[in-house]
Design an enzyme around this catalytic site. Structure first.
Site, mmCIF file in Angstrom:
data_model
loop_
_atom_site.group_PDB
_atom_site.id
_atom_site.type_symbol
_atom_site.label_atom_id
_atom_site.label_comp_id
_atom_site.label_asym_id
_atom_site.label_seq_id
_atom_site.Cartn_x
_atom_site.Cartn_y
_atom_site.Cartn_z
ATOM 1 N N GLU A 174 -6.133 -10.226 -1.949
ATOM 2 C CA GLU A 174 -6.672 -10.049 -0.346
ATOM 3 C C GLU A 174 -8.746 -9.984 -0.268
ATOM 4 O O GLU A 174 -9.825 -9.527 -0.725
ATOM 5 C CB GLU A 174 -6.729 -8.882 0.309
ATOM 6 C CG GLU A 174 -5.455 -9.343 0.377
ATOM 7 C CD GLU A 174 -4.348 -8.040 1.844
ATOM 8 O OE1 GLU A 174 -5.662 -6.903 2.086
ATOM 9 O OE2 GLU A 174 -3.582 -7.842 1.978
ATOM 10 N N GLU A 204 1.067 -1.516 0.171
ATOM 11 C CA GLU A 204 0.106 -0.308 0.207
ATOM 12 C C GLU A 204 0.593 1.309 0.335
ATOM 13 O O GLU A 204 0.238 2.089 0.524
ATOM 14 C CB GLU A 204 -1.065 0.151 1.076
ATOM 15 C CG GLU A 204 -1.751 -0.767 0.857
ATOM 16 C CD GLU A 204 -2.749 -1.055 2.298
ATOM 17 O OE1 GLU A 204 -2.985 -0.484 3.324
ATOM 18 O OE2 GLU A 204 -4.171 -2.663 2.089
ATOM 19 N N HIS A 230 -10.554 -5.577 -2.646
ATOM 20 C CA HIS A 230 -11.144 -5.331 -1.526
ATOM 21 C C HIS A 230 -12.448 -4.568 -2.729
ATOM 22 O O HIS A 230 -12.444 -3.725 -2.422
ATOM 23 C CB HIS A 230 -10.915 -4.473 -0.501
ATOM 24 C CG HIS A 230 -10.187 -5.234 1.032
ATOM 25 N ND1 HIS A 230 -10.470 -7.051 1.104
ATOM 26 C CD2 HIS A 230 -7.944 -5.096 0.699
ATOM 27 C CE1 HIS A 230 -9.547 -6.910 1.996
ATOM 28 N NE2 HIS A 230 -8.022 -6.470 1.506
ATOM 29 N N ASP A 236 -12.507 -9.623 -1.301
ATOM 30 C CA ASP A 236 -13.719 -9.320 -0.661
ATOM 31 C C ASP A 236 -14.644 -9.035 -1.281
ATOM 32 O O ASP A 236 -14.409 -7.693 -1.819
ATOM 33 C CB ASP A 236 -13.982 -9.900 1.020
ATOM 34 C CG ASP A 236 -13.115 -8.624 1.466
ATOM 35 O OD1 ASP A 236 -13.100 -7.114 0.933
ATOM 36 O OD2 ASP A 236 -12.129 -8.283 2.595
ATOM 37 N N ASN A 291 2.056 -5.058 -2.917
ATOM 38 C CA ASN A 291 0.779 -5.349 -2.588
ATOM 39 C C ASN A 291 0.305 -3.907 -2.199
ATOM 40 O O ASN A 291 0.260 -3.077 -1.968
ATOM 41 C CB ASN A 291 0.592 -6.618 -1.701
ATOM 42 C CG ASN A 291 -0.796 -7.039 -1.671
ATOM 43 O OD1 ASN A 291 -1.409 -7.432 -2.091
ATOM 44 N ND2 ASN A 291 -1.241 -6.673 -0.287
#
Ligand SMILES: *[C@@H]1O[C@H](CO)[C@@H](O)[C@H](O)[C@H]1NC(C)=O
Ligand SMILES: *[C@@H]1O[C@H](CO)[C@@H](O)[C@H](O)[C@H]1NC(C)=O
Length: 353
Positions: free
Chosen positions: A271, A157, A234, A273, A198
């Site tokens: 990741e 990030e 996400h 979701d 990432n």
């Protein structure tokens, strides 16, 4: 009954014994990772927090996943709460868990601005000393698990939404050189792990995706190894207060993956979701299933997309409701560990027919 056909082919490809689909249309021997392997890709993973009170979880992992990502255990605040004080018992458990169960492990993460203890953030270290602090940390973490971490998220990030660098203690003290320096150190202490950058919101193929391209080029320009880019994914499956645009369409997702893959690195959804406005309804669950399907399809459409990780197993423990008020139900097993339509959508996207 398109789906029973799909399941049948998934099972045939995975060469497992075919079982009658359950009343909900899920076959007992469905396996996300076996379907993925049968497509020539490497893994399907889940973020993991080891819990002794949920016997369903190890069973699901055994059936559906061949990779884990420790959810919190390897973050800086967990592993070096004060300088030189390494607390690795918890992290060790995850590496051991992967080993005992023959799973890949996506180690997470080495350099990040968040879940970073105050002694680093507010330490007022000069450039040289902060690089030293970084090296001490990477040496112990990457070195301890050398040859055991399949992948490492080396830097997490680093970007703002507009693609510029985030003003973290790392960037403000060291400058953009902190990225290649971190990757160089990770490679120095673990020659074997695949090294990843990432980030989230790279999936829209926009300015932030451009930022990720710039990072890959920067690291390569230093002659330093970078193996891949992690797209966290996400995303919202429908319009929500925190995401006015729902998960991107498949073309956009593919273009976003290709943006960095075309630079000669692997790409992974790290990741996943896909949250919704709660409570869930059958309609929203169907919309979510379609979103999971297109995320999976976008990965399979891009040669260098080697795997996908979902950010947890059951909605019961997802981080989403705690951070996004009124949103949740983002994963593919519900709070009682029943497969949701999203499971079927995801599998369908992996099988690809
Ligand atoms: C190391 O950190 C742990 C967790 O914060 C703490 O309990 C322990 O006292 C620390 N040890 C040293 C030597 O500072
Ligand atoms: C900090 O030191 C590194 C390594 O020598 C260098 O690449 C970087 O540009 C320096 N940063 C600043 C702000 O001086």
């Amino acid at each position: 009954m398109l789906f029973s056909t799909l399941v049948a082919s998934a099972l045939a490809l995975a060469s497992t014994a075919a079982a009658a689909p359950s009343p909900q249309g899920y076959g007992k021997s469905d396996s996300l990772y076996k379907a993925m392997r049968s497509r020539g890709r490497s893994f399907i993973g889940t973020a993991l927090t080891i819990r002794d009170n949920e016997p369903a979880e190890p069973k699901i992992i055994k059936q559906d996943f061949n990779s884990i990502t420790p959810e919190n255990a390897q973050k800086w605040e967990s592993t070096e709460p004060s300088r030189g004080n390494f607390t690795l018992a918890d992290s060790d458990r995850y590496v051991q868990y992967a080993k005992n169960n023959g799973l890949q492990i996506h180690c997470h993460n080495l350099v990040w601005h968040s879940q970073l203890p105050a002694w680093v953030t507010d330490g007022k270290f000069d450039n040289r000393t902060l690089i030293q602090v970084m090296e001490e940390h990477i040496k112990v973490l990457a070195g301890r698990y050398r040859g055991q971490c399949t992948r490492w998220d080396v830097v997490n990030e680093a970007l703002n939404e507009d693609g510029t660098y985030r003003e973290s203690v790392w960037y403000n003290t060291i400058g953009e050189a902190y990225l290649p320096i971190a990757f160089r150190l990770a490679a120095k202490y673990d020659k074997h792990a695949e090294l990843f950058y990432n980030d989230y919101n790279l999936e829209y193929n926009n300015a932030k995706t451009e930022g990720a391209k710039r990072i890959v080029k920067l690291i390569k320009s230093y002659g330093v190894k970078i193996n891949g880019v992690g797209y966290q994914a996400h995303l919202a499956s429908e319009a929500t207060p925190t995401a006015p645009g729902a998960a991107p369409d498949q073309k956009t997702l593919e273009a976003a993956l290709r943006a960095t893959a075309d630079l000669g690195v692997d790409v992974v959804y790290t990741e996943i979701d896909l949250r919704m406005n709660t409570p869930a309804t059958p309609e929203k669950l169907a919309v979510q299933a379609a979103a999971y399907e297109r995320v999976a399809k976008s990965c399979l459409a891009v040669k260098r997309c080697i795997g996908m990780t979902v950010w947890g197993i059951s909605d019961k423990y997802s981080w989403i409701p705690g951070v996004f008020a009124g949103e949740g139900a983002a994963l593919i097993w519900d709070e009682n560990y029943n497969k949701k339509p999203a499971y079927k959508g995801f599998l369908k996207g992996i099988v690809g027919r």
